[in-house]
Enzyme design. Sequence first.
Site, PDB file in Angstrom:
ATOM      1  N   ASN A   1      20.950 -43.789 -22.483  1.00 15.60           N
ATOM      2  CA  ASN A   1      21.710 -44.833 -21.792  1.00 15.60           C
ATOM      3  C   ASN A   1      22.639 -45.488 -22.812  1.00 15.60           C
ATOM      4  O   ASN A   1      22.193 -46.261 -23.657  1.00 15.60           O
ATOM      5  CB  ASN A   1      20.710 -45.860 -21.215  1.00 15.60           C
TER       6      ASN A   1
ATOM      7  N   LYS B   1      24.878 -47.653 -22.369  1.00 20.01           N
ATOM      8  CA  LYS B   1      25.226 -49.053 -22.034  1.00 20.01           C
ATOM      9  C   LYS B   1      26.733 -49.290 -22.254  1.00 20.01           C
ATOM     10  O   LYS B   1      27.509 -48.372 -22.066  1.00 20.01           O
ATOM     11  CB  LYS B   1      24.360 -50.010 -22.849  1.00 20.01           C
TER      12      LYS B   1
ATOM     13  N   HIS C   1      18.382 -51.163 -13.748  1.00 22.94           N
ATOM     14  CA  HIS C   1      18.112 -51.482 -15.156  1.00 22.94           C
ATOM     15  C   HIS C   1      17.913 -52.992 -15.293  1.00 22.94           C
ATOM     16  O   HIS C   1      18.577 -53.773 -14.623  1.00 22.94           O
ATOM     17  CB  HIS C   1      19.273 -51.014 -16.038  1.00 22.94           C
TER      18      HIS C   1
ATOM     19  N   GLU D   1      18.847 -55.084 -17.368  1.00 27.42           N
ATOM     20  CA  GLU D   1      20.040 -55.872 -17.695  1.00 27.42           C
ATOM     21  C   GLU D   1      20.826 -56.182 -16.434  1.00 27.42           C
ATOM     22  O   GLU D   1      21.449 -57.242 -16.316  1.00 27.42           O
ATOM     23  CB  GLU D   1      20.894 -55.115 -18.732  1.00 27.42           C
TER      24      GLU D   1
ATOM     25  N   GLU E   1      10.431 -49.494 -18.140  1.00 25.86           N
ATOM     26  CA  GLU E   1      11.017 -50.126 -19.313  1.00 25.86           C
ATOM     27  C   GLU E   1      10.575 -51.585 -19.383  1.00 25.86           C
ATOM     28  O   GLU E   1      11.177 -52.445 -18.736  1.00 25.86           O
ATOM     29  CB  GLU E   1      12.548 -50.073 -19.237  1.00 25.86           C
TER      30      GLU E   1
ATOM     31  N   GLY F   1      15.694 -52.934 -26.668  1.00 29.18           N
ATOM     32  CA  GLY F   1      16.617 -53.382 -27.710  1.00 29.18           C
ATOM     33  C   GLY F   1      15.998 -54.352 -28.701  1.00 29.18           C
ATOM     34  O   GLY F   1      16.708 -54.986 -29.481  1.00 29.18           O
TER      35      GLY F   1
ATOM     36  N   SER G   1      13.046 -49.253 -26.998  1.00 26.42           N
ATOM     37  CA  SER G   1      12.961 -49.036 -28.445  1.00 26.42           C
ATOM     38  C   SER G   1      12.321 -47.707 -28.828  1.00 26.42           C
ATOM     39  O   SER G   1      11.586 -47.619 -29.812  1.00 26.42           O
ATOM     40  CB  SER G   1      12.233 -50.208 -29.121  1.00 26.42           C
TER      41      SER G   1
END
Length: 251
Positions: free
Chosen positions: A9, A11, A95, A97, A167, A173, A212
């Site tokens: 991904n 991003k 996702h 985010e 996730e 991250g 991660s």
Amino acid sequence: MRRLMVAGNWKMNGTRASVAELLKGLKSQEFSATVEVAIFPTFLHVNEAVEALQGTSVKVGAQNLATQSGPGALTGEVSASQLTDAGCTLVLIGHSERRQLLGEAESVLVEKFKAAQEAGLVPVLCVGETLAEREADQTFDVVGAQLDSIMDSLGVEVFSRAVIAYEPVWAIGTGLTATPEQAQDVHHAIRARLAARNAEVAQGVRLLYGGSVKAANAAELFRMPDIDGGLIGGASLNADEFGAICRAAGN
Ligand code: PGA
């Protein structure tokens, strides 16, 4: 046997120059035939990626799509049918985010999931709990509700043509990876949640871990029985590192 999958991904990263470089790096990697490899560049870089990866086994997906699958008056959106036309075969949905920072509601995710499958895209549904939810012992409830929202509206069978990525938000991250046991526990619970409605669909669906993942920790995660690969953010921006993660899945 479920075929493992490793997906990158990207991003909101990449310039024309850096994407060209990354694609060149990807083309020089040795990927095992037993692993399905995919990348998710920004919309801007989808065409370039599809062209560059022609003749390789690497698939290209998008990071988002409109709630309607066909053309229409929706300024700024990209439809599922435009994505398939461009050569995408997969799309990320839900996702964290987008759920958290952009406020995407469950009802919107259901529409996007449906639109993706209508156009023949494979949705990669992302689910996961925040740190506060984990500490409050709500992980299984939160992830279960995210799955139920799709299954209640569209039926469990839609997961025979989809992938699920677990996730944990606290691991994305941050450099904090879930331990293989922590991830396996949730993956097992996800499969059980689906199995309660349809055992065959639950056995067949691929469950990726994300948060991660890097070459150094990939193998121990992928060794767990219900972890069928990974969704890789930061580490997918380095072709050699991403290639090493894909090879870890192949071993
Ligand atoms: P990360 O991101 O690997 O950088 O933690 C994973 C993701 O958000 O898909």
